[in-house]
Design a protein around this motif. Structure first.
Motif, mmCIF file in Angstrom:
data_model
loop_
_atom_site.group_PDB
_atom_site.id
_atom_site.type_symbol
_atom_site.label_atom_id
_atom_site.label_comp_id
_atom_site.label_asym_id
_atom_site.label_seq_id
_atom_site.Cartn_x
_atom_site.Cartn_y
_atom_site.Cartn_z
ATOM 1 N N UNK A 190 15.387 -18.101 -8.820
ATOM 2 C CA UNK A 190 15.407 -16.838 -9.550
ATOM 3 C C UNK A 190 14.608 -17.019 -10.835
ATOM 4 N N UNK A 191 13.893 -15.970 -11.239
ATOM 5 C CA UNK A 191 12.939 -16.037 -12.339
ATOM 6 C C UNK A 191 13.282 -15.007 -13.399
ATOM 7 N N UNK A 192 12.957 -15.335 -14.668
ATOM 8 C CA UNK A 192 13.134 -14.348 -15.725
ATOM 9 C C UNK A 192 11.802 -13.639 -15.967
ATOM 10 N N UNK A 193 11.767 -12.788 -16.985
ATOM 11 C CA UNK A 193 10.564 -12.003 -17.233
ATOM 12 C C UNK A 193 9.359 -12.814 -17.657
ATOM 13 N N UNK A 194 9.585 -14.029 -18.168
ATOM 14 C CA UNK A 194 8.465 -14.872 -18.596
ATOM 15 C C UNK A 194 7.960 -15.795 -17.496
ATOM 16 N N UNK A 195 8.649 -15.806 -16.350
ATOM 17 C CA UNK A 195 8.229 -16.655 -15.241
ATOM 18 C C UNK A 195 8.968 -17.962 -15.129
ATOM 19 N N UNK A 196 9.837 -18.279 -16.112
ATOM 20 C CA UNK A 196 10.680 -19.466 -15.972
ATOM 21 C C UNK A 196 11.631 -19.269 -14.807
ATOM 22 N N UNK A 197 12.111 -20.377 -14.223
ATOM 23 C CA UNK A 197 12.966 -20.206 -13.054
ATOM 24 C C UNK A 197 14.177 -21.120 -13.100
ATOM 25 N N UNK A 198 15.198 -20.705 -12.371
ATOM 26 C CA UNK A 198 16.397 -21.496 -12.119
ATOM 27 C C UNK A 198 16.567 -21.585 -10.610
ATOM 28 N N UNK A 199 17.229 -22.646 -10.168
ATOM 29 C CA UNK A 199 17.447 -22.848 -8.739
ATOM 30 C C UNK A 199 18.909 -22.621 -8.397
#
Length: 213
Positions: A190-199
């Motif tokens: 899953x990604x936030x608005x800046x493109x960082x992600x969590x698994x």
């Protein structure tokens, strides 16, 4: 049009049913602790998963957690085709506010007249692909402790190795409406608005989808 409807009364009933009725055995979801019942399609609606290996879980009607329906629909007059993206979510009541926790969207259900057979057939027990806006599959949205929204179709939306599997279903007809309860397993980025992600890994859930549009 997207509409949200609380589902608390339904889950009180389902909670009672889960502890008084019988359910199918599921060898893939044995309890992690002795005395903890396995999650089945007859369990209360809920979800548990790990975010970057940190365990998270929500159960409807427990610890101020509520559930709701959030279908998005485009309705046409027959013989034209109508469409629904089914939505189901969990939120927490904090004072007089509602804090979003987790959402799943599944689409797109297309119909001229929505009968029970076509509704049931939309939920086969099989793998479902991740899809932008759930147009041709599933979308998962997770909200972190700061209220930041992370979604499977934000950022690069890369989902290599991700899974969403419908493992069991249970149809019911109540009050003139059709419902499909779904037990699923899942993993995704899953990604936030800046493109960082969590698994997200080790996801297990019981969702409830409503045919109303």
């Amino acid at each position: 049009m997207k509409r949200n409807y609380p589902a608390n009364l339904l889950f009180v009933v389902l909670f009672v049913v889960a502890f008084t009725g019988c359910s199918k055995d599921d060898d893939n979801d044995s309890p992690t602790n002795p005395g903890t019942p396995a999650v089945t399609v007859d369990s209360p609606t809920q979800t548990s998963f790990k975010v970057n290996n940190v365990a998270t879980s929500y159960v409807s009607a427990v610890s101020n957690v509520e559930s709701y329906y959030s279908n998005s629909s485009s309705i046409s007059t027959p013989p034209n085709t109508s469409e629904i993206v089914f939505g189901y979510g969990f939120q927490k009541v904090v004072g007089s506010n509602y804090v979003s926790l987790f959402d799943v969207e599944l689409g797109t259900y297309e119909f001229v007249t929505s009968d029970s057979a076509s509704f049931v057939n939309f939920f086969p027990e099989q793998s479902v692909a991740y899809s932008n806006a759930a147009a041709n599959g599933v979308r998962i949205i997770y909200y972190d402790e700061n209220g930041v929204q992370w979604a499977s179709d934000y950022g690069s939306a890369a989902q290599t190795g991700s899974t969403f599997v419908i493992q069991d279903t249970k149809f019911r007809y109540s009050g003139g409406d059709k419902y499909m309860k779904v037990k699923a397993s899942f993993s995704c980025n899953v990604y936030d608005g800046s493109g960082s992600f969590k698994t997200i890994t080790d996801g297990v859930a019981v969702f409830d989808f409503w045919s109303e549009y």
